[in-house]
Design an enzyme around this catalytic site. Structure first.
Site, short mmCIF file in Angstrom:
data_model
loop_
_atom_site.label_atom_id
_atom_site.label_comp_id
_atom_site.label_asym_id
_atom_site.label_seq_id
_atom_site.Cartn_x
_atom_site.Cartn_y
_atom_site.Cartn_z
N ARG A 152 11.82 -121.64 -57.43
CA ARG A 152 11.28 -122.63 -58.36
C ARG A 152 10.97 -123.91 -57.60
O ARG A 152 11.62 -124.24 -56.60
CB ARG A 152 12.30 -122.92 -59.47
CG ARG A 152 12.71 -121.69 -60.28
CD ARG A 152 13.81 -122.03 -61.27
NE ARG A 152 14.24 -120.88 -62.05
CZ ARG A 152 15.24 -120.07 -61.73
NH1 ARG A 152 15.94 -120.31 -60.61
NH2 ARG A 152 15.56 -119.04 -62.49
N LYS A 176 19.48 -122.67 -61.23
CA LYS A 176 19.96 -123.11 -62.54
C LYS A 176 21.47 -122.89 -62.64
O LYS A 176 22.01 -121.93 -62.10
CB LYS A 176 19.24 -122.35 -63.65
CG LYS A 176 17.76 -122.69 -63.75
CD LYS A 176 17.11 -121.95 -64.91
CE LYS A 176 15.65 -122.35 -65.07
NZ LYS A 176 15.00 -121.64 -66.19
N HIS A 246 4.61 -122.37 -60.50
CA HIS A 246 5.24 -121.19 -61.08
C HIS A 246 4.35 -119.96 -60.91
O HIS A 246 4.86 -118.83 -60.88
CB HIS A 246 5.57 -121.43 -62.55
CG HIS A 246 6.93 -120.96 -62.94
ND1 HIS A 246 8.09 -121.58 -62.51
CD2 HIS A 246 7.34 -119.90 -63.69
CE1 HIS A 246 9.14 -120.94 -63.00
NE2 HIS A 246 8.72 -119.92 -63.70
N ARG A 249 5.33 -118.31 -57.85
CA ARG A 249 6.57 -117.57 -58.08
C ARG A 249 6.25 -116.22 -58.74
O ARG A 249 6.76 -115.18 -58.32
CB ARG A 249 7.49 -118.41 -58.97
CG ARG A 249 8.81 -117.74 -59.39
CD ARG A 249 9.66 -118.79 -60.10
NE ARG A 249 10.78 -118.24 -60.85
CZ ARG A 249 11.98 -117.99 -60.33
NH1 ARG A 249 12.18 -118.19 -59.04
NH2 ARG A 249 12.95 -117.53 -61.09
N HIS A 272 17.29 -114.74 -61.30
CA HIS A 272 17.36 -114.44 -62.73
C HIS A 272 18.76 -113.95 -63.08
O HIS A 272 19.31 -113.08 -62.40
CB HIS A 272 16.35 -113.35 -63.11
CG HIS A 272 14.94 -113.82 -63.13
ND1 HIS A 272 13.86 -112.97 -63.01
CD2 HIS A 272 14.41 -115.07 -63.24
CE1 HIS A 272 12.73 -113.67 -63.06
NE2 HIS A 272 13.05 -114.94 -63.20
N TYR A 281 7.65 -108.54 -64.71
CA TYR A 281 6.79 -108.31 -63.56
C TYR A 281 6.43 -106.85 -63.39
O TYR A 281 5.41 -106.53 -62.77
CB TYR A 281 7.45 -108.88 -62.30
CG TYR A 281 7.67 -110.37 -62.40
CD1 TYR A 281 6.59 -111.24 -62.44
CD2 TYR A 281 8.95 -110.89 -62.50
CE1 TYR A 281 6.78 -112.60 -62.59
CE2 TYR A 281 9.15 -112.26 -62.63
CZ TYR A 281 8.06 -113.11 -62.68
OH TYR A 281 8.25 -114.45 -62.82
#
Length: 300
Positions: A152, A176, A246, A249, A272, A281
């Site tokens: 990110r 995150k 993004h 990404r 993730h 994806y």
């Protein structure tokens, strides 16, 4: 006014929502979360303008936010802006004209490999000044690293020099929830990073303190908005309108799967928490396969 004062104002606004307007606890929790996230990336009232609010929503769109989330964040910013104006903290209601971005139900934007290569390429002009050459070296390193790792943009600008291991070509990324992961990068990204660190970064470092990997021209840590503008400019040059970090990404993840990477490996690389998030994806790859089949097979 720093982040602490902004957070105090948000708490005061939350009290206004609860005790004056009588909003539900669910609404209050959502607004508080949205506004605190805004305050951490834009920690002063001076940074609260219509453009900043639009940028924050644009980042949410690039991150895949739902229509409901965008609508709530827009309402939170508009309400907070109106309250700040009424309390005399702002000279105008800066978010009064703010509108939630329109987001259709579609798969993420993915570049084909040829276009991705064009986006991450910049020419180094030997006749340019040392500072201009240094900026190109920095931009090349940023673009290569984004596409190589799928990290990110906020993770990229938070990197310090010590987070890179050139020998193993591994980057320590803080994602995150302050979770750290080890992400590999390839030879081209490694070469671009080496060139930036050895021949570019020193032109911007000056008297700056800290060990940020990527610096702005004044020597401070590069910010998310500057990287977004770089990627958008590169997209414009390659004929891809409205390109954001993004999308690099998304492209990195899709190209990994196209070339046989395991889904759980891609999940780990992207950071993730749920495999379900990564599975989008596989749909992108299937869609690309179907398009290629329709174009190439005589009985399609």
């Amino acid at each position: 006014m720093g982040t602490t004062q902004m957070l105090e104002l948000i708490d005061d606004y939350v009290d206004h929502l609860r005790f004056v307007l009588g909003r539900s606890e669910a609404t209050i929790r959502g607004y508080r979360s949205d506004l605190r996230a805004f305050a951490h990336s834009r920690p002063s009232l001076e940074a609260m303008s219509l453009e900043d609010c639009r940028d924050a929503l644009g980042e949410a769109v690039e991150a895949g936010a739902s229509r409901a989330t965008l609508a709530r964040r827009t309402a939170a910013l508009k309400g907070f802006s109106a309250w700040l104006f009424a309390q005399g903290y702002l000279s105008s209601d800066v978010a009064a004209r703010l509108q939630a971005p329109k987001v259709g139900k579609h798969l993420p934007k993915v570049l084909n490999e040829h276009t991705a290569a064009e986006v991450v390429h910049k020419e180094l002009d030997e006749d340019a000044s040392p500072a201009q050459q240094a900026e190109v070296l920095r931009d090349l390193a940023i673009l290569e690293l984004l596409y190589a790792t799928g990290m990110r943009v906020a993770e990229l600008v938070a990197l310090d020099i010590a987070d890179l291991d050139p020998a193993t070509r591994i980057a320590k990324v803080t994602g995150k929830g302050n979770k750290q992961r080890m992400v590999p990068f390839g030879t081209q990204a490694a070469a671009a990073l080496k060139a930036w660190l050895e021949h570019g970064r020193g032109h911007f470092a000056g008297n700056a303190s800290g060990n940020a990997l990527f610096l702005g021209v004044r020597g401070g840590r590069l910010n998310v908005r500057q990287v977004r503008r770089l990627v958008q400019a590169q997209g414009d040059r390659a004929g891809v309108e409205g390109l954001g970090p993004h999308a690099l990404r998304h492209s990195a993840a899709t190209h990994l799967l196209d070339h046989g990477a395991d889904l759980r490996v891609v999940q780990e690389l992207l950071g993730h928490s749920s495999l379900q998030t990564t599975q989008i994806y596989t749909h992108v790859s299937t869609q690309r396969l179907q398009e290629a089949f329709k174009q190439a097979h005589p009985r399609a």
